[in-house]
Scaffold this active site. Sequence first.
Site, PDB file in Angstrom:
ATOM      1  CB  SER A  67     101.176  30.265 108.167  1.00 22.97           C
ATOM      2  OG  SER A  67     100.323  29.989 107.130  1.00 22.97           O
ATOM      3  CB  THR A  68      98.399  34.118 107.668  1.00 25.40           C
ATOM      4  OG1 THR A  68      97.640  33.022 107.248  1.00 25.40           O
ATOM      5  CG2 THR A  68      97.388  35.191 107.121  1.00 25.40           C
TER       6      THR A  68
ATOM      7  CG  HIS B  45     102.296  27.201 105.808  1.00 25.52           C
ATOM      8  ND1 HIS B  45     101.300  27.214 106.950  1.00 25.52           N
ATOM      9  CD2 HIS B  45     103.137  26.283 106.171  1.00 25.52           C
ATOM     10  CE1 HIS B  45     101.488  26.374 107.596  1.00 25.52           C
ATOM     11  NE2 HIS B  45     102.511  25.733 107.249  1.00 25.52           N
TER      12      HIS B  45
ATOM     13  CG  MET C 163      94.296  30.072 109.695  1.00 20.39           C
ATOM     14  SD  MET C 163      93.549  31.204 110.842  1.00 20.39           S
ATOM     15  CE  MET C 163      91.847  30.361 110.894  1.00 20.39           C
TER      16      MET C 163
ATOM     17  CG  ASP D 277     102.806  23.007 110.113  1.00 17.07           C
ATOM     18  OD1 ASP D 277     103.132  22.137 110.671  1.00 17.07           O
ATOM     19  OD2 ASP D 277     103.322  23.733 109.182  1.00 17.07           O
TER      20      ASP D 277
END
Length: 352
Positions: A169-170, A195, A288, A291
Site C-alpha cells: 500500500s503506502t 492499494h 498503512m 490488510d
Amino acid sequence: MAKIRVLIVDDSAVIRKLLEKIFSSSPDIEVVGTASDPYIARDKLVQLKPDVMTLDVEMPRMDGISFLEKVMQHFPTRTIIFSSLAKTGSETYFRALEAGAIEIMEKPSIDVSQSLETLSKDIIEKVRVVAKARVNAIAKVAAPSGPVAKVARTSLARTTHQMIAVASSTGGTEALKVFLSGMPADIPGTVVVQHMPPGFTKSFADNLNKMFPFEVKEAEEGDQVVPGRVLIAPGNYHMEITRSGAYYYVKLHQGPALHSVRPAADYLMKSVAKFAGKNALGVVLTGMGKDGAEGLLEMKNAGAYTVAQNEETCVVYGMPAAAVALGAADKVLALDKIAGDLLKQLSARNAA
C-alpha cells in the site's frame, strides 16, 4: 500529543488560504508556514522542519517534481503532491511517486472552494497518514533507474505450481520496483494487490512492464497465473485465484470493501492459501492499516512460506507490523533482501 506541523507550498494564494482553512479545522494539525515557490520553500524547510509538506507541481522558478527530487536528496520530508497536473495514472503522477511523494491528490478543476471543502476530511486524513511515514525509508528506496533488457517469454507456455502473492500500500509503488528488480525473467507466477484507485493500475502495470524482463499487466478475468508474468489487481476490483487442474486463474469481483479498501489483499491471499497452499509464497510490503495480515497467516497455516518487510525499510510500517503481530511471517526482512530470499526458498523446494 504534539500537533502535525505542515508547510504549504503553492504559487496560488487562493489554494494556500483554502488549505490553511482546512487544516485549521483539525485540532491535531498546525500550519507552520506557507511558500509561493520552491526557493522560499527550501529556506522554510530548513528553518521550520515541518512533519509534512504539501506541494504543487506548476510553480515559478522551479517545478515541484524537480524540487521534490532535491528535497529528498538533501532534506528528506514527507510530501503530499497537490496538483491539477497529477491526474491518476498520468506521467506526472508516476514522476511524483518516483521523486518521493507519499500521497498525491488532484486539485479540483471546477469550483475550487466548494470542492476543497467537500474534500477536507480526505485531505486531513491524508496528512495524518503521511505524518506517520518513515522518511528515511522514503529517501533510501532505490528502484531500477531504467528498463531491463527484455527476453523471450517462452516460459508463459508452461504451467505453474509455484506462486507468489504480494500485498502493498503506502510506499508500495516504489517498493514493488525494488522487489521485482531482484527477480529473474522466469519469475514465478506473481499476483499483486497494491492499494490504488481505478485508472491507475493499468498505467502502473504498463510502466512496470517496460522496466523488467517479464510481463507485468493489469489483471483481467480469467488471466492465467504462470511463470514470467506478474498480475496487478485492477483498482476497485478484488482479485482472487482459483484452480482448474494444474492451472491457476484470476477471478475479479466487486464484493464489499475490506479494511476500507478494494482491492484488498486479504481476499487474494486467502484464496491463494486455499488453492495453492504450500506451493505459494506470500509477502506483505509497506502500507498503512492491516490488510494482508490475516491472509498471510492463512497462507502460512496452509504451508506457504511467508515474509514481511522490516520496519526500517518501510515507508509505513502498518501492514507488515500487523502480519508480524499475528505471527504470520516466517521471516522479517529488509526490502532489498526479500526477492533473493524467496528465490532461495524456491531453489530449495525444487531440489527437494
